[in-house]
Design an enzyme around this catalytic site. Sequence first.
Site, PDB file in Angstrom:
ATOM      1  N   ARG A 437       0.850  -1.192   0.000  1.00  0.00           N
ATOM      2  CA  ARG A 437       0.000   0.000   0.000  1.00  0.00           C
ATOM      3  C   ARG A 437       0.884   1.239   0.000  1.00  0.00           C
ATOM      4  NH1 ARG A 437      -3.360  -2.895  -1.499  1.00  0.00           N
ATOM      5  NH2 ARG A 437      -5.487  -3.225  -0.736  1.00  0.00           N
ATOM      6  N   ASP A 461       4.839  -0.453  -6.859  1.00  0.00           N
ATOM      7  CA  ASP A 461       3.585  -0.806  -7.530  1.00  0.00           C
ATOM      8  C   ASP A 461       2.434  -0.008  -6.930  1.00  0.00           C
ATOM      9  OD1 ASP A 461       2.132  -2.512  -9.449  1.00  0.00           O
ATOM     10  OD2 ASP A 461       1.194  -3.361  -7.660  1.00  0.00           O
ATOM     11  N   GLU A 466      -2.270   7.627  -5.401  1.00  0.00           N
ATOM     12  CA  GLU A 466      -2.428   6.919  -6.683  1.00  0.00           C
ATOM     13  C   GLU A 466      -3.861   6.912  -7.190  1.00  0.00           C
ATOM     14  OE1 GLU A 466      -3.123   2.268  -5.804  1.00  0.00           O
ATOM     15  OE2 GLU A 466      -1.174   2.984  -5.139  1.00  0.00           O
ATOM     16  N   HIS A 499      -0.195  -0.341  -9.798  1.00  0.00           N
ATOM     17  CA  HIS A 499      -0.914  -1.271  -8.918  1.00  0.00           C
ATOM     18  C   HIS A 499      -1.358  -2.502  -9.715  1.00  0.00           C
ATOM     19  CE1 HIS A 499      -3.177  -1.103  -4.839  1.00  0.00           C
ATOM     20  NE2 HIS A 499      -2.884  -2.352  -5.146  1.00  0.00           N
ATOM     21  N   ALA A 501       0.466  -5.558  -9.632  1.00  0.00           N
ATOM     22  CA  ALA A 501       1.152  -6.775  -9.186  1.00  0.00           C
ATOM     23  C   ALA A 501       0.223  -7.985  -9.178  1.00  0.00           C
ATOM     24  CB  ALA A 501       1.754  -6.561  -7.800  1.00  0.00           C
TER      25      ALA A 501
END
Length: 552
Positions: A437, A461, A466, A499, A501
Site C-alpha cells: 500500500r 507498484d 495513486e 498497482h 502486481a
Amino acid sequence: MSPNTVDSLAPAPTVSMPSSPAKKVDVTTPAGLQAVLTKTRLFAQLSDAHLALLAAVAEPIKVGKGTVVVSEGQTPQIFAILVQGELHVHQAGKHAGALHPYDSFGFGNLFADSRSPSTLLAAGAASCFLVQISRAPFQALLAREPTLALALLPALAAHVPDAVAPSVKSSTSVVAGNAATATTPTVDVQPNGLPRDAANLVVKVFDSKPYQTKLFIEQNALPGFGFKLEFLEDKLSPATVHLAKGAHAVCVFVHDSVNPEVAQALADMGIEMVAYRCAGFDTCHVPTCDKLGISVARVPGYSPNAIAEHAAALMMALNRKLVWASSRVHNGDFSLDGLVGFDMKGKTVGIIGTGKIGACLVSIMLGFGCRVICQDVYKNPALLANPQVQYVEMDTLLAQSDIISIHAPLLPETHHLINETTLAKMKRGVLIINTSRGPLVDTKALIEALKSGQVGACGLDVVEGENDYFYENCSDSVVTNDQLAHLLSFQNRVMITAHQAFLTEEALREIAGVTLKNIAEFHQGKRLKHLANSVNNVAPRAVTTAPPALTN
C-alpha cells in the site's frame, strides 16, 4: 429495424465514449465499431480477433427524434447498442423507462424469433446513434467461425433470450445476466428479504474494467452463482453512491470509498452487502458498516505468487537496469556504460510482513541464493521452522538489508512505516520495493533519500495519491501530483507500475470466483462476521428482520 424508420449515417459521426467526454470515436470505421463492442459487457470475454469479426457484421444507424425503433409485438431480428442519445421504453402505451448510452437490447433476437414486449422510441434533443447486428449476417458469421460461437457461450449462459427487452442501466452500467425489462417483475423473496432466485439478486460492480468483467462473467455462469451483475465504470464515492440504487449488494475495488457517508447511503437504499474484490479494505470504515448491519467481505488470498513474483521482477529490473537498457538499444545505443548491476546471490533481503505474499517472496529469494531476514508482529510458523530464514527486530533488518521489500497491511500503526527516521537507519544505496500500500512509505522522505543517494533505487507498484491516476489513461494530461511527478523524474532509479502486481489470469479468475462465493453466502443468509471472508467485527443478532424495501 426497417429502412423507413432509420437513416444510414452520412456524414460519418463521432460520438463520446462513456466516462470520457473528450474522447471521440468514429462509429463508421471498423476500429470505432470494435470500440463500441468492447464497451458492451456481453462481449467482454471476446478476444480482439473475435471482436473484429463482430465489428465486420455490425453497422451504424442514425435515428431521428420521435422515430419508433422497435414496436411492441414486433418480431425483430436485430441486436443493437445505443451509443448516443436516449430511447424511451413504452409498454401498453405507458412510459416504462429509458435506455441510455451503452445499454443494449435484442441479444436473443440473434438466435430465435421473439415478440418485443416494448416499444422503443428515440427521444432527447438530438438524433440517436446505434450500432446494430442483424441475425442473418451474424448466423452466417457463426457458421464460418465456430470458435466465435464457443467464445460467446458465457454471454449465452448469462443472458436468456430477451427479444427486445432492454438491458437498462444507470450512468455507465451494463447489465450482464438475465436481461432487465423496463418494468419490475414480481420476485419470490426469501425470509431474509433477498430474491430466492439468484438471477434476481442485483449486484452493482463499481470501477469495473474489461479485464475484470471478462472473468466475472465467465465465473458467474458457473453453477451456484448466476447473479444479475451490473458493471459500472464509476468508482464508488459519495458523489456516485446514488448509482447503487436498486442493488442488493455492491462489489468494490481498491480505490472505491466506503466511508461513513457512503455506508449510510447504502444502508438507506437497503443494501446490506459490500463485496471487496481484493484483499485490502482500508478504504472501508468497518465500524460504521458494523453499526449499520452491512456485511463486508474480501478476497483474502487470490494469488500471492503473482504479487511476490512482481516484487522480484521489480528488483531484477532495477538491479540490472533492464528498462533503461532496452530503451537505449531501441535508440541505437548498444554501449554498456551505466548498466552495471550486482549478483543477487549472497545479498541480504529484508522482508517486512510475512503473510502469504511475504512467504512466497521468501521462497523466491532463497531460490536466488539470498540471505533472507524477516520482520512481522505475527511470526509465520512455516518460516519459523525454516533454518534458512531468520526473524529479526526492525532496526536490525533496516541496517543489514541490501534490498527491502514491504508486504505489511496498511493500518494506523503502519502508516509511513518507512519514513525519514527508518530510511536513515538503512544501508546506503539500499533498494526498496513496495507492492503493498502506498501510504506505508512517506513519499516526501523517500524522495529526499533518493536525492541524497541513501536509497539507491526503488520499485513501487503502489504510491501515495495513486487513486487519481492508477487504472486510468492519463496520457493526455499533466501529472499534477508533485510527489508522483518527482518520483517519475528519477528515470532508471525509480520504477513505478500502476498497482498491477495482482494482474495475472490466475489471480483475476480466483478474485472473481471468491468474490462471487462471498455474495453467494450472503444470498444464502449469512451475515456480518458469519461470512467466511468477513472483515466485520460483529456477528448478526440472533433474530434478524428483513431489510428495508429497495428503492426503484
